[in-house]
Design an enzyme around this catalytic site. Sequence first.
Site, PDB file in Angstrom:
ATOM      1  N   ASN A 206     -41.885  -2.530 -43.514  1.00  0.00           N
ATOM      2  CA  ASN A 206     -41.901  -1.112 -43.157  1.00  0.00           C
ATOM      3  C   ASN A 206     -41.394  -0.967 -41.733  1.00  0.00           C
ATOM      4  OD1 ASN A 206     -44.179  -1.135 -41.183  1.00  0.00           O
ATOM      5  ND2 ASN A 206     -45.314  -1.878 -42.981  1.00  0.00           N
ATOM      6  N   ASP A 275     -49.544  -2.101 -48.393  1.00  0.00           N
ATOM      7  CA  ASP A 275     -50.572  -1.843 -49.414  1.00  0.00           C
ATOM      8  C   ASP A 275     -50.315  -2.664 -50.675  1.00  0.00           C
ATOM      9  OD1 ASP A 275     -50.539   1.562 -48.372  1.00  0.00           O
ATOM     10  OD2 ASP A 275     -52.099   0.066 -48.036  1.00  0.00           O
ATOM     11  N   LYS A 285     -33.942 -17.788 -54.753  1.00  0.00           N
ATOM     12  CA  LYS A 285     -33.385 -16.443 -54.594  1.00  0.00           C
ATOM     13  C   LYS A 285     -33.170 -15.827 -55.969  1.00  0.00           C
ATOM     14  CE  LYS A 285     -29.384 -13.796 -53.050  1.00  0.00           C
ATOM     15  NZ  LYS A 285     -27.961 -13.860 -52.630  1.00  0.00           N
ATOM     16  N   PHE A 323     -56.117   3.657 -38.297  1.00  0.00           N
ATOM     17  CA  PHE A 323     -55.036   4.627 -38.166  1.00  0.00           C
ATOM     18  C   PHE A 323     -54.735   5.182 -39.552  1.00  0.00           C
ATOM     19  CE2 PHE A 323     -52.735   4.757 -34.012  1.00  0.00           C
ATOM     20  CZ  PHE A 323     -53.606   3.971 -33.287  1.00  0.00           C
ATOM     21  N   LYS A 337     -60.378   9.314 -45.322  1.00  0.00           N
ATOM     22  CA  LYS A 337     -60.195   7.861 -45.142  1.00  0.00           C
ATOM     23  C   LYS A 337     -61.329   7.304 -44.262  1.00  0.00           C
ATOM     24  CE  LYS A 337     -55.820   6.539 -45.457  1.00  0.00           C
ATOM     25  NZ  LYS A 337     -54.394   6.353 -45.145  1.00  0.00           N
ATOM     26  N   LYS A 341     -63.729   4.442 -45.735  1.00  0.00           N
ATOM     27  CA  LYS A 341     -63.631   3.077 -45.196  1.00  0.00           C
ATOM     28  C   LYS A 341     -64.792   2.745 -44.266  1.00  0.00           C
ATOM     29  CE  LYS A 341     -58.716   2.706 -46.022  1.00  0.00           C
ATOM     30  NZ  LYS A 341     -57.527   1.861 -45.776  1.00  0.00           N
TER      31      LYS A 341
HETATM   32  O1  PMT Z   1     -45.762   0.290 -34.648  1.00  0.00           O
HETATM   33  P1  PMT Z   1     -45.085   1.568 -34.254  1.00  0.00           P
HETATM   34  O2  PMT Z   1     -43.625   1.546 -34.504  1.00  0.00           O
HETATM   35  O3  PMT Z   1     -45.439   1.995 -32.870  1.00  0.00           O
HETATM   36  O4  PMT Z   1     -45.660   2.720 -35.252  1.00  0.00           O
HETATM   37  C1  PMT Z   1     -47.006   3.082 -35.086  1.00  0.00           C
HETATM   38  C2  PMT Z   1     -47.653   3.303 -36.470  1.00  0.00           C
HETATM   39  C3  PMT Z   1     -47.030   4.520 -37.085  1.00  0.00           C
HETATM   40  C4  PMT Z   1     -47.472   2.103 -37.341  1.00  0.00           C
HETATM   41  C5  PMT Z   1     -49.159   3.534 -36.209  1.00  0.00           C
HETATM   42  O5  PMT Z   1     -49.322   4.659 -35.366  1.00  0.00           O
HETATM   43  C6  PMT Z   1     -49.884   3.730 -37.512  1.00  0.00           C
HETATM   44  O6  PMT Z   1     -49.960   4.801 -38.048  1.00  0.00           O
HETATM   45  N1  PMT Z   1     -50.431   2.594 -38.022  1.00  0.00           N
HETATM   46  C7  PMT Z   1     -51.105   2.592 -39.333  1.00  0.00           C
HETATM   47  C8  PMT Z   1     -50.075   2.571 -40.406  1.00  0.00           C
HETATM   48  C9  PMT Z   1     -50.746   2.398 -41.750  1.00  0.00           C
HETATM   49  O7  PMT Z   1     -50.711   1.389 -42.374  1.00  0.00           O
HETATM   50  O8  PMT Z   1     -51.430   3.522 -42.051  1.00  0.00           O
HETATM   51  P2  PMT Z   1     -52.196   3.621 -43.534  1.00  0.00           P
HETATM   52  O9  PMT Z   1     -52.665   5.043 -43.649  1.00  0.00           O
HETATM   53  O10 PMT Z   1     -51.322   3.053 -44.621  1.00  0.00           O
HETATM   54  O11 PMT Z   1     -53.438   2.606 -43.333  1.00  0.00           O
HETATM   55  C10 PMT Z   1     -54.673   3.145 -42.916  1.00  0.00           C
HETATM   56  C11 PMT Z   1     -55.406   2.098 -42.094  1.00  0.00           C
HETATM   57  O12 PMT Z   1     -55.764   1.018 -42.934  1.00  0.00           O
HETATM   58  C12 PMT Z   1     -54.610   1.525 -40.940  1.00  0.00           C
HETATM   59  O13 PMT Z   1     -55.512   1.326 -39.855  1.00  0.00           O
HETATM   60  C13 PMT Z   1     -54.141   0.187 -41.466  1.00  0.00           C
HETATM   61  O14 PMT Z   1     -54.025  -0.789 -40.420  1.00  0.00           O
HETATM   62  C14 PMT Z   1     -55.238  -0.176 -42.420  1.00  0.00           C
HETATM   63  N2  PMT Z   1     -54.834  -0.996 -43.574  1.00  0.00           N
HETATM   64  C15 PMT Z   1     -53.886  -0.539 -44.425  1.00  0.00           C
HETATM   65  C16 PMT Z   1     -53.564  -1.316 -45.523  1.00  0.00           C
HETATM   66  C17 PMT Z   1     -54.239  -2.556 -45.723  1.00  0.00           C
HETATM   67  N3  PMT Z   1     -53.938  -3.324 -46.778  1.00  0.00           N
HETATM   68  N4  PMT Z   1     -55.187  -2.962 -44.867  1.00  0.00           N
HETATM   69  C18 PMT Z   1     -55.498  -2.190 -43.788  1.00  0.00           C
HETATM   70  O15 PMT Z   1     -56.349  -2.561 -42.998  1.00  0.00           O
END
Ligand code: PMT
Length: 404
Positions: A206, A275, A285, A323, A337, A341
């Site tokens: 991503n 995710d 490959k 986040f 969320k 969580k």
């Molecule tokens: O890195 P940059 O270029 O500065 O961009 C910043 C950012 C946009 C990446 C950052 O600000 C941000 O939003 N990070 C979280 C991105 C994300 O995965 O969001 P989500 O809504 O999909 O996940 C929610 C939370 O669960 C996040 O804290 C993530 O770290 C966490 N997560 C998600 C999936 C997973 N399998 N395990 C997790 O712990």
Amino acid sequence: MALIALGICGGVGAYKAVEVARGLQKRHHEVVAVMTDAARHFVGPLTFEAITRRRVVTDQFEPGANANIEHIAIASDIALLLVVPATADIIGRFAAGIADDFLSSLYLATTAPVLMAPSMNVNMLAHPAVQRNLETLAARGVRFVEPGEGYLACGWMGKGRLAEPDAIVEVAERILRPAGPLRGRRLLVTAGPTYEDLDPVRYVGNRSSGRMGFALAAEAMRRGAEVVLVAGPTTVEPPAVTELVRVRRAAEMHAAVMDRAAGADAIVMAAAVADYTPAEAAAQKIGKTDGPMQLTLVRTPDILADLGRLRPSLPGQPVLVGFAAESEDVVNRAAAKRVKKKVDLIVANDVLQPGAGFDVDTNAVTIVGPDGAEAVPLQSKAAVAGVILDRVEALLEKKTGARK
Ligand code: PMT
């Protein structure tokens, strides 16, 4: 985490400089040893070379030492010049500005803080000439680790015994780590994307650059915290932190975070963790055909959710900050969320908003907590990190009381 020049001089305490070097390394610092000629009568350079895994500087006229005017190069790179033991001789040469060897030249060339651990016979230390030199250096901002009282190597009793290595390392650490609101706290921060491999050539990733997580890690360091940074693959350089752990896949990030969660006071999950991941990564490959390629993706472990679930069993009961990268209904989704969580805060960003979210230096977020949502308008990610850490500090104080 910081490069320290360890000056070793010709005193019987020179052997303790070995323990000082080890103590600094245990705190994740790099050490470059600089020995005076006299020091080599007490400890051999090989000892320090083996421990620091760096060439030991013993002579500024050594072939190659002036290739890049080494004392200037080291002088500009070090975060601290530490002299152990500081003999009457080196104290005098520093005070007089004499530059007749590498160590004394380095003292004049560096702008880094200087810390000296005096060690000598009790009468030498009390001599007016030595006292005057110490005063001169103190007036210039040189700091000292007071020598101990007691039985001296020369058989005399009194003040002049080199301070214990642990005490020297502790004083050095206090100089290197600014006192700040997060001093004494340990933060675990994640940053960047994860890459989920399809085959040896292709992966699903991503657009996360790591900037947001790196800004949080840098600001936490600036506030005096110990920071463990777990980062996915990024082209942006991470900041200097206490411990940097590089990972690639979500499963690796999960393992790295869970292995370190127990010691954290706060965990901030800024990483864009995948995710989904391929049900299995092909060993070879995947050949292309004329038709479409079907992929079967399966869920990855949800690190944040696992932290929320496991928090009651974590000794540090860490503050948890997640986040949310959303593109619509941002605040409601973030609020949902946060509850789902079981975390303290969710920092939501609308990734479609210009200048916000992925791979830009700025961000606009909404910090969603138990008492509602707080909009943080578009500004640098460094500034946004400051606001987020202000909220983390408040939660830490509420949880454990203000740090002394
Ligand atoms: O890195 P940059 O270029 O500065 O961009 C910043 C950012 C946009 C990446 C950052 O600000 C941000 O939003 N990070 C979280 C991105 C994300 O995965 O969001 P989500 O809504 O999909 O996940 C929610 C939370 O669960 C996040 O804290 C993530 O770290 C966490 N997560 C998600 C999936 C997973 N399998 N395990 C997790 O712990």
